[in-house]
Design an enzyme around this catalytic site. Sequence first.
Site, PDB file in Angstrom:
ATOM      1  N   GLU A 154       0.806  -1.096   0.193  1.00 48.98           N
ATOM      2  CA  GLU A 154       0.097   0.080  -0.122  1.00 48.98           C
ATOM      3  C   GLU A 154       0.921   1.179   0.175  1.00 48.98           C
ATOM      4  O   GLU A 154       1.712   1.353   0.627  1.00 48.98           O
ATOM      5  CB  GLU A 154      -0.875  -0.101   1.381  1.00 48.98           C
ATOM      6  N   CYS A 158      -7.547  -1.562   8.547  1.00 43.28           N
ATOM      7  CA  CYS A 158      -6.080  -1.679   7.715  1.00 43.28           C
ATOM      8  C   CYS A 158      -5.711   0.064   7.522  1.00 43.28           C
ATOM      9  O   CYS A 158      -4.845   0.241   7.817  1.00 43.28           O
ATOM     10  CB  CYS A 158      -6.034  -2.444   6.516  1.00 43.28           C
TER      11      CYS A 158
END
Length: 180
Positions: free
Chosen positions: A56, A120
């Site tokens: 990410e 998350c």
Amino acid sequence: ELEKLGLRDDVDLHVYEVPVEYQTVQRLIPALWKKHSPQLVVHVGVSGMATTVTLEKCGHNVGYKGLDNCRFCPGSQCCVEGGPECIDSIIDMDTVCKRVSALGLDVTVTISKDAGRYLCDFTYYTSLYQSRGRSAFVHVPPLGKPYTAEQLGRALQAIIEEMLEVLEHSEDKINCQHEH
């Protein structure tokens, strides 16, 4: 699995399980940063939608509407009131992805700019904000879908070692520029 494998000798690895709870994240993440003053924090989360190991690039501040495991959701629907909308990791995820992919592991590594506006993403943003970008987040698929624990452990080991390499290289460049 990563705890069993470890990292290179000059790295202290601390592994924590972070509950899927907004309020715990808001307390725990700053406390861990304060306790360890780490060079880097790498968060790992399971995504039922993931079919690859996903790096990410950034965390998002707003849009948190899903209830956590305590049936709680922040009223503001954000991580840090007044914080920037998005914070990028200082780790060059494209470089890490290319380097890990070149190692020939039996795991596919990809990049994402959206960690999903749930715990998350919330954890990642909180950590990025706390660390001024010295955090990373890796989404992994559920065990066996398609990777084993051993495959994921080896992939995380390689990813974190490459992240540290990229971080150290970029800091050497910054220090070199300051000396002139």
